[in-house]
Write an enzyme that holds these catalytic residues in place. Sequence first.
Site, short mmCIF file in Angstrom:
data_model
loop_
_atom_site.label_atom_id
_atom_site.label_comp_id
_atom_site.label_asym_id
_atom_site.label_seq_id
_atom_site.Cartn_x
_atom_site.Cartn_y
_atom_site.Cartn_z
N ARG A 170 -5.35 -7.94 5.82
CA ARG A 170 -4.39 -7.83 6.93
C ARG A 170 -4.36 -6.44 7.58
O ARG A 170 -3.77 -6.29 8.65
CB ARG A 170 -2.98 -8.23 6.46
N ASP A 178 4.82 -9.22 3.18
CA ASP A 178 4.24 -10.18 4.13
C ASP A 178 4.59 -9.88 5.58
O ASP A 178 4.10 -10.56 6.49
CB ASP A 178 4.72 -11.60 3.80
N GLN A 204 3.77 -12.77 -7.78
CA GLN A 204 2.98 -13.93 -8.23
C GLN A 204 2.51 -13.73 -9.66
O GLN A 204 2.55 -14.65 -10.48
CB GLN A 204 1.79 -14.15 -7.30
C1 S3P Z 1 4.89 -14.46 -3.20
C2 S3P Z 1 4.56 -13.17 -3.55
C3 S3P Z 1 3.79 -12.26 -2.68
C4 S3P Z 1 3.72 -12.77 -1.24
C5 S3P Z 1 3.46 -14.23 -1.17
C6 S3P Z 1 4.52 -15.03 -1.90
C7 S3P Z 1 5.66 -15.28 -4.16
O1 S3P Z 1 2.48 -12.15 -3.18
O2 S3P Z 1 2.73 -12.07 -0.54
O3 S3P Z 1 3.41 -14.67 0.18
O4 S3P Z 1 6.20 -16.33 -3.75
O5 S3P Z 1 5.75 -14.89 -5.33
P1 S3P Z 1 2.08 -11.04 -4.30
O6 S3P Z 1 2.80 -11.38 -5.54
O7 S3P Z 1 0.60 -11.18 -4.46
O8 S3P Z 1 2.47 -9.73 -3.71
#
Ligand code: S3P
Length: 445
Positions: free
Chosen positions: A357, A326, A176
């Site tokens: 979690r 996840d 993200q």
């Molecule tokens: C996601 C990245 C992950 C994941 C989330 C979706 C994405 O988060 O947990 O459900 O679509 O880039 P993080 O980047 O915080 O690890």
Amino acid sequence: MSHSSQPRPHTFTAGGALKGTIRVPGDKSISHRSIMLGALAIGETRVTGLLEGEDVMSTAAAMRAMGATIEKQPDGEWVINGVGVGGLLQPETALDMGNSGTSTRLLMGLVSSHAITATFVGDASLSKRPMGRVIDPLSSMGAQFTASEGGRLPLTMQGAQPAVPITYRLPVASAQVKSAILLAGLNTPGITTVIEPVPTRDHSERMLQGFGADLTVEEENGERVIRIRGEANLTGQTITVPGDPSSAAFFIVAALIVPGSDVLIENVGLNPTRAGIVTVLRQMGGSIEEVSPRIVGGEPVADLRVRHSALKGINVDPAVVPSMVDEFPVLFVAAALAEGRTVCTGLEELRVKESDRITVMREALELAGATLHETEDGMVIDGTAGAPLPGGNKAPVVTHLDHRIAMSMAVAGLASTGGVAIDDVSPIATSFPNFMPLMAGLVAA
Ligand code: S3P
């Protein structure tokens, strides 16, 4: 799309073997990105297999509020008409991100290099999650923020125009954060660079290249270095979204732990940056066969045939964590039914997901009668060697608005003697609206 509705309690009970063929909904990460890039492209983007969960609909509503046209056709295809990079409009009201961290962090990146002031709000779960990890790099690019205490929502951002390109080494393994900076770089003159010491899901890189952005990925000194040149021109694309491996994971584990099960899950995305759960479950002795491997929409995909297996506890290599970040809640359920001890480490990021979690799954599995304890960065689980969990919990599992806690404990219920009661199944709709009927169909078959 916040869960203002009444909680919906439910008890998941064992119904015998799971048999049959299912198809899980589209990948959540790829669905968010299809809408965002389609909304920024020139011309029309057509998307089939889009996940129509609440999280993705929050992204769509935000992109509409900033000028894009996003419509579902009668045949189920989604058509997006974009505004062009740099063409986003000032939204008239706050952007409601619901439960979705991905919408929030990626859109903060997108908006940060536009002359827009936007307020982001979310539900109780999202409002507890840290946004400092995107506020820091986007501030260096010139955006300005007024956030709630601890860098949380609600927050207001004033985008920078022009923004300044940066080189940023990710301090946490987060797709993200990486994506937020790359999306900011789209409308930033010059080269924006993200350095990833630990690789995370690469859907943003693949899709940005597919839409025509000048983006390169190189290995330098064992790190991934991603460079994007702005200001970019994106062209509308036709996208087929593969099934979400994170959603498939619930049915993979259910089939592995319920005796007699034999399930075919069609069209599962197996991008190597996402497929850690399959690797780990195979190491535990799980029978997961890849049928008809193929490429769909630039992503590796296969049908997975999963059969009940005698699982064994293992030490999970912390290096796989980013590729299954996840999937740990449901892996804990698998481990609770395995023979021997499973040890997971390196899971500190799990504490800042839709819920903590580690603690929430420890409490949930204890209620179901499993033997486990949490550590600062992981979990130690002593499995039942295939015997069902006792279940029969009077106090329901508390899901804390976290869809993956609800679905993981639904799976635990299928492998329990007394059923597993859950306080609220409504959060499941954020990522997997038809989870309950799909599961009921497999058990009844
Ligand atoms: C996601 C990245 C992950 C994941 C989330 C979706 C994405 O988060 O947990 O459900 O679509 O880039 P993080 O980047 O915080 O690890």
